[in-house]
Design a protein around this motif. Structure first.
Motif, PDB file in Angstrom:
ATOM      1  N   ARG A 135       0.941  -1.420  -0.103  1.00 38.59           N
ATOM      2  CA  ARG A 135      -0.053  -0.045   0.070  1.00 38.59           C
ATOM      3  C   ARG A 135       0.905   1.269  -0.030  1.00 38.59           C
ATOM      4  N   ILE A 136       1.917   1.349   0.712  1.00 38.56           N
ATOM      5  CA  ILE A 136       2.784   2.322   0.681  1.00 38.56           C
ATOM      6  C   ILE A 136       3.543   2.589  -0.728  1.00 38.56           C
ATOM      7  N   GLN A 137       3.968   1.742  -1.127  1.00 32.91           N
ATOM      8  CA  GLN A 137       4.732   1.694  -2.525  1.00 32.91           C
ATOM      9  C   GLN A 137       3.466   2.053  -3.344  1.00 32.91           C
ATOM     10  N   SER A 138       2.450   1.736  -3.530  1.00 31.20           N
ATOM     11  CA  SER A 138       1.314   2.107  -4.293  1.00 31.20           C
ATOM     12  C   SER A 138       1.011   3.795  -4.143  1.00 31.20           C
ATOM     13  N   PHE A 139       0.960   4.248  -2.856  1.00 34.89           N
ATOM     14  CA  PHE A 139       0.984   5.447  -2.927  1.00 34.89           C
ATOM     15  C   PHE A 139       1.980   6.345  -3.349  1.00 34.89           C
ATOM     16  N   LEU A 140       3.183   5.761  -3.172  1.00 32.88           N
ATOM     17  CA  LEU A 140       4.597   6.755  -3.575  1.00 32.88           C
ATOM     18  C   LEU A 140       4.431   6.768  -5.065  1.00 32.88           C
ATOM     19  N   VAL A 141       3.948   5.570  -5.711  1.00 29.76           N
ATOM     20  CA  VAL A 141       3.884   5.590  -7.030  1.00 29.76           C
ATOM     21  C   VAL A 141       2.735   6.585  -7.516  1.00 29.76           C
ATOM     22  N   SER A 142       1.662   6.683  -7.029  1.00 35.13           N
ATOM     23  CA  SER A 142       0.476   7.395  -7.193  1.00 35.13           C
ATOM     24  C   SER A 142       0.828   8.947  -7.005  1.00 35.13           C
ATOM     25  N   ALA A 143       1.626   8.997  -6.069  1.00 33.71           N
ATOM     26  CA  ALA A 143       2.103  10.505  -5.703  1.00 33.71           C
ATOM     27  C   ALA A 143       3.129  11.090  -6.367  1.00 33.71           C
ATOM     28  N   ALA A 144       3.707  10.212  -7.343  1.00 36.92           N
ATOM     29  CA  ALA A 144       4.974  10.651  -8.008  1.00 36.92           C
ATOM     30  C   ALA A 144       6.070  10.955  -7.262  1.00 36.92           C
ATOM     31  N   LEU A 145       6.368  10.512  -6.104  1.00 41.76           N
ATOM     32  CA  LEU A 145       7.455  10.645  -5.228  1.00 41.76           C
ATOM     33  C   LEU A 145       8.869   9.844  -5.673  1.00 41.76           C
TER      34      LEU A 145
END
Length: 111
Positions: free
Chosen positions: A101-111
């Motif tokens: 879930r954290i990795q998905s968030f980082l990808v979607s937030a483009a960090l």
């Protein structure tokens, strides 16, 4: 620049830059702003309750209190006694789900 006895010198404009944040700080700020951190915390609570971790920790706490005596245990003592066991007892599947879930968030937030 003129200095006064009653107040510190006025800083130059170049001194007023925003502090640089580390990558973990930036990620944490973004997760809080988006509400993702609270969603992850709720997911973690649910998963730990479902797998019996919460009850296991209650049992460990009760056993420690019984062993040491109710009047001889502080909250800090209790936390110190069970923290390592608690972290080790979190199932790998729960850790993996949170990491995903954290990795998905980082990808979607483009960090």
């Amino acid at each position: 620049m003129r200095h006064s006895v009653n107040r510190p010198p006025t800083p130059d404009v170049s001194d007023e830059q925003e502090p640089q944040h580390s990558l973990p700080d930036v990620i944490n700020i973004k997760m809080i702003e988006s509400g993702e951190k609270e969603r992850l915390m709720e997911l973690l609570r649910e998963r730990l309750t479902e797998c019996g971790w919460k009850e296991e920790m209650k049992t460990l706490c009760r056993a420690y209190i019984k062993k040491e005596g109710r009047d001889n245990v502080t909250l800090d003592d209790l936390i110190q006694a069970i923290t390592l066991k608690g972290r080790a007892a979190v199932p790998a599947s729960v850790k993996a789900e949170l990491l995903q879930r954290i990795q998905s968030f980082l990808v979607s937030a483009a960090l």
